[in-house]
Scaffold this active site. Structure first.
Site, short mmCIF file in Angstrom:
data_model
loop_
_atom_site.label_atom_id
_atom_site.label_comp_id
_atom_site.label_asym_id
_atom_site.label_seq_id
_atom_site.Cartn_x
_atom_site.Cartn_y
_atom_site.Cartn_z
N LYS A 114 5.91 40.86 -2.42
CA LYS A 114 6.47 41.77 -3.39
C LYS A 114 7.26 42.84 -2.56
O LYS A 114 7.15 43.18 -1.40
CB LYS A 114 4.69 42.94 -4.19
CG LYS A 114 5.01 43.75 -2.85
CD LYS A 114 3.16 44.02 -3.59
CE LYS A 114 2.33 45.05 -2.77
NZ LYS A 114 1.28 44.80 -3.19
N TYR A 155 24.48 70.39 6.06
CA TYR A 155 23.89 70.74 4.66
C TYR A 155 23.32 72.00 4.46
O TYR A 155 22.11 71.96 5.05
CB TYR A 155 24.20 69.52 4.18
CG TYR A 155 24.78 68.61 3.02
CD1 TYR A 155 26.49 68.98 2.81
CD2 TYR A 155 24.21 67.02 3.29
CE1 TYR A 155 27.04 67.87 3.00
CE2 TYR A 155 25.27 66.29 2.62
CZ TYR A 155 27.16 66.53 2.61
OH TYR A 155 27.76 65.97 2.80
C1 LIG Z 1 -0.27 44.36 -2.51
C2 LIG Z 1 -1.36 44.11 -2.84
C3 LIG Z 1 -1.98 43.17 -1.97
C4 LIG Z 1 -1.05 43.33 -0.29
O1 LIG Z 1 -2.23 44.30 0.08
P1 LIG Z 1 -1.99 44.99 1.51
O2 LIG Z 1 -2.79 46.28 1.95
O3 LIG Z 1 -1.14 44.73 1.87
O4 LIG Z 1 -2.75 44.06 2.55
C5 LIG Z 1 -3.42 42.81 -2.01
N1 LIG Z 1 -3.95 43.14 -3.55
C6 LIG Z 1 -2.96 43.62 -4.61
C7 LIG Z 1 -3.57 43.28 -5.71
C8 LIG Z 1 -2.13 44.46 -4.12
O5 LIG Z 1 -0.87 44.59 -4.70
#
Ligand SMILES: *Cc1c(COP(=O)(O)O)cnc(C)c1O
Length: 369
Positions: free
Chosen positions: A38, A264
């Protein structure tokens, strides 16, 4: 390795494969592995990451939203894809692209069945998500009766998998709570399988879960951060390799007399003659203002240079008074040699936020073999 001539995000696919094999090696061979890609593959390049892992025969992918899943299909991903938080407006596209929804409420369940029936699907695979303590998304144990009744009354969808998400797998002080979540989940899937009278793919562990609660790997695990080279644990971090390295170059050097300001709002005032280097990246690239005016350092010719003054939108100034360097020299912001974990800690945040914040305007350069 080619000489760096601008700000780039280097993506090392060999490191990715290494991390995948390492995480797999900690699991039973028959446990399925869902790669979480994702948010542009945690800020890298979801399509390239997924193609590489598909080639390495990963079992599943997970994305947060439907459009992310569609972009994987367009890149040639044929592996099953779970959409963790699908939105009703995209259900039709979700089905057209053969993505699998995580269904977490009666509302979403009803809406999804309507769309599935309208499109004439037969036993379309869905994952049922249960809340066991994160209190973010999910059905509860008490919903099972109604879920069963609803799903039993139609043929358009079928439960392929059942999942929950843990709140604190990386936190050794929360072991008891994690165990409570795991036992709640066990009660839920046992009841679900008994009611439906068929097997479901059960999945609950994230990366830190794989490391700290391997006995709960069930049928499948979901790993994101570990694949990108970070394990939320010093020992595990040594076994993993950062996939992404943010690099840039020195655009210009300045000699700042004592008492002059830099940047800045004049947030840095030199107390002695100082040499600064200006770097072509800023908060628009994902290095936010919280990294300025303080402890955060970048690496130039093997030495650490602190960021001075405010981070600008497109530029950052660093103190190179003590560092032998010249315009055009390579600068490592974070990645190999300077882990995202360390870099992000200086601004009180975590590797996840730093990585996923990398702007799409930074060119992605792939390294392989
Ligand atoms: C993002 C996510 C993961 C992955 O978690 P990591 O700590 O990056 O391994 C797994 N399950 C769900 C439901 C998530 O939203």
């Amino acid at each position: 390795m080619a000489k760096v001539t601008e700000t780039i995000l280097e993506i090392d696919l060999n490191a990715l494969e290494h991390n995948y094999r390492y995480l797999r090696s900690r699991l039973r061979p028959e446990t399925k592995f869902m790669a979480v890609v994702k948010a542009y593959g945690y800020g890298s390049d979801a399509q390239e990451i997924a193609l590489c892992l598909q080639h390495a025969q990963v079992d599943y992918f997970a994305v947060a939203y439907v459009n992310e899943g569609i972009s994987l299909r367009k890149a040639g991903i044929t592996t099953p894809i779970l959409v963790l938080h699908p939105q009703k407006v995209h259900f039709k596209k979700l089905i057209t692209h053969n993505l699998e929804p995580s269904i977490y409420s009666h509302t979403i369940l009803g809406q999804f069945i309507s769309m599935a029936e309208e499109m004439g699907t037969k036993e379309y695979p869905v994952h049922l998500k249960f809340n066991t303590g994160l209190n973010r998304l999910g059905f509860t144990y008490d919903d099972l009766m109604d879920i069963h009744e609803t799903i039993n009354a139609q043929k358009a969808i079928r439960v392929k998998a059942i999942l929950s998400h843990l709140a604190a797998t990386e936190d050794k002080n929360e072991t008891e709570f994690t165990q409570l979540q795991l036992s709640r989940f066990e009660a839920i899937y046992q009841k679900a399988e008994a009611m439906f009278n068929y097997k479901m793919i059960k999945h609950v562990l994230n990366t830190s879960g794989i490391i700290n609660y391997p006995y709960a790997q069930l049928d499948m695990v979901r790993s994101g951060i570990g694949l990108y080279g970070y394990g939320n644990d010093e020992t595990i971090d040594k076994a993993l390799i950062p996939v992404v390295t943010l690099k840039t170059i020195i655009a210009q050097k300045h000699i700042i007399p004592s008492g002059e300001s830099v940047g800045y709002n004049r947030k840095y005032i030199s107390s002695k003659p100082t040499v600064t280097a200006t770097l072509p990246l800023g908060h628009a690239d994902g290095i936010g203002r919280q990294y300025g005016q303080g402890n955060t350092k970048v690496s130039i010719n093997g030495q650490l240079a602190p960021i001075v003054g405010n981070v600008c939108m497109d530029m950052i100034m660093v103190d190179v008074t003590e560092i032998a360097c010249k315009e055009g020299d390579e600068v490592i912001i974070f990645g190999k040699d300077l882990p995202a974990t360390e870099f992000s800690k200086t601004a009180n945040t975590i590797s996840y936020e730093l990585l996923t914040g990398m702007s799409q305007r930074i060119p992605r350069i792939l390294l392989k073999n």
